[in-house]
Design a protein around this motif. Sequence first.
Motif, mmCIF file in Angstrom:
data_model
loop_
_atom_site.group_PDB
_atom_site.id
_atom_site.type_symbol
_atom_site.label_atom_id
_atom_site.label_comp_id
_atom_site.label_asym_id
_atom_site.label_seq_id
_atom_site.Cartn_x
_atom_site.Cartn_y
_atom_site.Cartn_z
ATOM 1 N N TYR A 48 0.834 -1.199 0.000
ATOM 2 C CA TYR A 48 0.000 0.000 0.000
ATOM 3 C C TYR A 48 0.869 1.249 0.000
ATOM 4 C CZ TYR A 48 -3.965 -3.003 1.164
ATOM 5 O OH TYR A 48 -4.932 -3.965 1.145
ATOM 6 N N PHE A 108 -6.133 3.293 7.869
ATOM 7 C CA PHE A 108 -7.534 3.352 7.449
ATOM 8 C C PHE A 108 -8.353 4.378 8.217
ATOM 9 C CE2 PHE A 108 -6.875 0.129 10.697
ATOM 10 C CZ PHE A 108 -7.805 0.488 11.660
ATOM 11 N N GLY A 178 -10.816 2.509 2.856
ATOM 12 C CA GLY A 178 -10.141 1.284 2.439
ATOM 13 C C GLY A 178 -10.224 1.166 0.934
#
Length: 311
Positions: A48, A108, A178
Amino acid sequence: MEGIVIVNRDINLKTQALLLLSLFVAPQTFGQDSFFPIWGDEAEKRGYTLPKPYGLSLSYMDMSNPITVNSINLTGHPVLDALDVDANHADFKGSNITLRGDVWVFPFLNVYGILGYTQGTSKAKINSVSCDHASVPGFGNKALCRLLDAAGGDLPDNAMFELDMDGGTYGVGTTIAGGVGSWFALVDMNYTYTSISAIDGNIKTFVAAPRVGHRWEYDGGRELRVFVGAMYQDVQQYLSGDLKSLGLPPALDSIIDQLAPDGKFEVSQSTDDKWNGVAGFQYAFNRDWEVLMEAGFGPRETLFFAVSRRF
């Protein structure tokens, strides 16, 4: 709405402005060594790309919103107490400018604080004015009440009352986000409180805005995100003050001024339609700077613009 995993307004004034400017243009002082976001290293190991953890954004919003007038109460004289003003619908047009500071606590979860200024005008058409003469003491007061009751059913089309509202706004919010691949989803929620300065009153607003979108990454940290969604907005307005500031029709205002020069009013208002659609885009020039534009459509119309600096 901030970042790539989008989660998601004894020093003198001159010094404060210089300090704020320095925060926006200062070179990177945080980064991957920051404590935030918690679990950030684990998220990056899984592939990520995370935004820098801290952010400042300056935003402007223009809005047009139909609202319901729940009640109008006049006080200061027995005849005023007996008046019933039928003006159940109003239109609010206004704008606000806010400064927002945020931090990614988790990859998140983003939390932020808002400080700003709101101004606007609420206009409501007065459909009729009635007076309950049975509840008014005194022959003269009863006669005046009957007169107002007879005239109040035939008001001109431009019979309006108008409230100018401006004041400081502050609040808190959070965003949960997300994504899968290049697709992302988020829910932004915030609560703000505006203290009206011209008259006694306040505006309490709760917003919840789910969004889904797609992002494209380019060289140099550039990124484009396009999204659509909806916005739930619950606005509660409570206003009170001198009758002279209510903006009543001149004829009615003249009568009230003779009855009670120091008369007061209390008005309670809330939003008509709590949901509207939104669409917009966010563009990151690099990992430090990004801009956001969003439009709201439906019964409530909004136009939102923000520029952000991440650290």
